[in-house]
Design an enzyme around this catalytic site. Structure first.
Site, PDB file in Angstrom:
ATOM      1  N   HIS A 185       0.912  -1.153   0.000  1.00 31.17           N
ATOM      2  CA  HIS A 185       0.000   0.000   0.000  1.00 31.17           C
ATOM      3  C   HIS A 185       0.949   1.200   0.000  1.00 31.17           C
ATOM      4  O   HIS A 185       1.461   1.594   1.038  1.00 31.17           O
ATOM      5  CB  HIS A 185      -0.871  -0.045   1.268  1.00 31.17           C
ATOM      6  CG  HIS A 185      -1.681   1.184   1.503  1.00 31.17           C
ATOM      7  ND1 HIS A 185      -3.061   1.172   1.508  1.00 31.17           N
ATOM      8  CD2 HIS A 185      -1.328   2.474   1.747  1.00 31.17           C
ATOM      9  CE1 HIS A 185      -3.513   2.396   1.746  1.00 31.17           C
ATOM     10  NE2 HIS A 185      -2.478   3.204   1.900  1.00 31.17           N
ATOM     11  N   ASP A 311     -10.736  -3.973  -3.770  1.00 28.61           N
ATOM     12  CA  ASP A 311     -10.481  -3.212  -2.540  1.00 28.61           C
ATOM     13  C   ASP A 311     -11.792  -2.996  -1.774  1.00 28.61           C
ATOM     14  O   ASP A 311     -12.046  -1.910  -1.237  1.00 28.61           O
ATOM     15  CB  ASP A 311      -9.787  -1.867  -2.822  1.00 28.61           C
ATOM     16  CG  ASP A 311      -9.186  -1.262  -1.545  1.00 28.61           C
ATOM     17  OD1 ASP A 311      -9.236  -1.923  -0.487  1.00 28.61           O
ATOM     18  OD2 ASP A 311      -8.665  -0.133  -1.611  1.00 28.61           O
ATOM     19  N   GLY A 330     -12.851   4.257   2.097  1.00 29.92           N
ATOM     20  CA  GLY A 330     -13.215   2.914   1.639  1.00 29.92           C
ATOM     21  C   GLY A 330     -14.592   2.829   1.025  1.00 29.92           C
ATOM     22  O   GLY A 330     -15.499   3.578   1.375  1.00 29.92           O
TER      23      GLY A 330
HETATM   24  O1  DOR Z   1     -10.007   3.116   1.210  1.00 34.75           O
HETATM   25  C1  DOR Z   1      -9.435   2.267   1.879  1.00 34.75           C
HETATM   26  N1  DOR Z   1     -10.094   1.527   2.798  1.00 34.75           N
HETATM   27  N2  DOR Z   1      -8.119   2.093   1.723  1.00 34.75           N
HETATM   28  C2  DOR Z   1      -7.411   1.282   2.523  1.00 34.75           C
HETATM   29  O2  DOR Z   1      -6.236   1.162   2.311  1.00 34.75           O
HETATM   30  C3  DOR Z   1      -8.057   0.580   3.644  1.00 34.75           C
HETATM   31  C4  DOR Z   1      -9.497   0.405   3.402  1.00 34.75           C
HETATM   32  C5  DOR Z   1     -10.268  -0.021   4.625  1.00 34.75           C
HETATM   33  O3  DOR Z   1      -9.843  -0.965   5.284  1.00 34.75           O
HETATM   34  O4  DOR Z   1     -11.314   0.567   4.904  1.00 34.75           O
END
Ligand code: DOR
Length: 433
Positions: A185, A311, A330
């Site tokens: 990452h 993701d 996220g």
């Molecule tokens: O947007 C993201 N959400 N990027 C990350 O690296 C972690 C992830 C999460 O775990 O919510």
């Protein structure tokens, strides 16, 4: 006795480079036999044998998501192993690779074993990524050898970047000894500190602290250098900038063992959408500019980017229904990845369906050395049947995920999984088509 037969005119088996008619005979959890012919009528099988005539649909080895966040243990209100796997199969995935930023973190044998045992009967298979460092804090290496013994397939501090280059080097050296890749990452946290969206015109107009593209580029450059130095395979997670794509392209030209993934949101959405203040657009790495999206698409087209990854990052409505800048990073993606990729990349004329399925089957399997080899006798019966032309609208009420934080809600997509078969069982069927 044969339990299930799937016959069709469009078998797309990217593992064996076979594209044509075929019939797959399944007994228990495995493929008993694969024949290169389409059979329109079967005789000699009793009613206990289920037959799927896929006709003109695409029959592929099951899709693999190399980057999923399950929230179990720790945040079972957002996603459990069971609900995440239900979401996976609804999106056509028969296998997912779960990231270690759970609570507790996946940094010991106990947590790896817990996830593996909890997923034994789940709809999809779960492969586990262990943390590079304890608690993904970037300070002390986790029990990498022990976790390998318990079955991890790679290591990453995803959600966090290992800022200390010496610790990252040591992590890579350990990973190399155990023949597993390191997943990076890539984000220099000094450069990205307090940022919430891409740094640029839109962050300035909105008055929100930005995350500059250089935060990603410098870390991709560092990790490529460390991979060259240690000889360990490196996989770049959710690549999002033009500079990072170029660095990976050059590393591949040099012959280094560098691979990369891109998410549907990073090859589709730009930071110009932020003016809607939809907190589902808050993600890390952030949505970038049109120029970055074009570079990611070009990387997908020319093979610099090896695979597509969701993701999938579930967050509760309480967490996302807040002031824009307070929302956590996220978005969920398991149920929309294939549809967005089909719509944007295949129907959008960037890559062929074969190339897309390569990026969603054989490539992730190769990167993590997963035990798949396509439609061979004795292979695992993990299969996805896709209607490439099915038009549908993303409806939050239909998500199998426990969370709803998708920026694609209401989007019209073309292409969808109709059947998902995992370990020989039909675990998803789209009855609405
Ligand atoms: O947007 C993201 N959400 N990027 C990350 O690296 C972690 C992830 C999460 O775990 O919510």
């Amino acid at each position: 006795m044969t339990d299930l037969i799937i016959t069709g005119n469009h078998i797309v088996d990217c593992y064996n480079d076979y594209y044509g008619p075929g019939t797959i005979y399944i007994t228990g959890e495995h493929i008993e036999k694969f024949d290169k012919t389409f059979i329109s009528k079967f005789t000699g099988f009793n009613q206990n044998t289920k037959i799927i005539n896929a006709g003109e649909l695409i029959v592929s080895p099951g899709l693999i998501d190399i980057h999923t966040h399950l929230r179990e243990p720790g945040r079972e209100d957002e996603e459990t192993i069971t609900s995440g796997c239900e979401a996976a199969v609804a999106g056509g995935f028969t296998a997912i690779c779960c990231m270690p930023n759970t609570n507790p973190t996946i940094d010991s044998q106990e947590v790896v074993r817990f996830i593996r045992s909890r997923s034994t009967h789940a709809a999809a298979r779960v492969f586990v990524i262990g943390a590079i460092t304890k608690g993904i804090k970037g300070e002390q290496l986790s029990e990498i050898g022990d976790m390998v013994d318990a079955g991890i397939v790679g290591i990453s501090d995803d959600g966090n970047c290992v800022m200390n280059a010496e610790i990252m080097r040591n992590g890579m050296e350990y990973a190399g000894m155990f023949h597993i890749p390191v997943i990076s990452h890539a984000e220099d946290k000094n450069l990205s500190k307090n940022g919430k969206v891409n740094e640029g015109y839109n962050s300035t107009v909105l008055g929100i602290k930005g995350i500059p593209y250089i935060a990603e580029d410098v870390m991709v450059a560092r990790d490529i250098a460390l991979s060259r130095f240690t000889g360990t395979s490196l996989h770049i997670a959710h690549i999002s900038t033009r500079g990072a794509v170029e660095l990976v392209r050059n590393a591949k030209r040099e012959g280094l063992e560098i691979t990369a993934e891109a998410t549907p949101h990073h090859f589709t959405l730009t930071d110009s959408l932020l003016k809607t203040f939809n907190t589902n657009l808050i993600v890390n790495p952030p949505l970038r500019t049109k120029d970055d999206v074009e570079a990611v698409r070009e990387g997908i087209r020319d093979g610099t980017i090896d695979c597509i990854a969701s993701d999938h990052a579930p967050h509760s409505p309480e967490e996302k229904d807040v002031e824009f800048i307070a929302a956590p990073f996220g978005m969920i993606g398991l149920e929309t990845s294939l549809g967005v990729a089909m719509t944007e990349l295949v129907h959008g004329g960037i890559i062929s369906i074969k190339d897309l399925l390569k990026k969603m089957t054989v490539k992730p399997a190769e990167i993590l050395n997963l035990p798949y080899n396509g439609f061979r006798n004795g292979a695992p019966a993990d299969i996805t049947i896709i209607d490439p032309d099915y038009q549908w609208v993303v409806d939050a009420d239909k998500f199998k995920s426990k969370s709803r934080n998708s920026p694609f809600i209401g989007h019209k997509l073309k292409g969808k999984a109709l059947y998902t078969i995992s370990r020989g069982r039909i675990v998803y069927y789209d009855a609405e088509r």
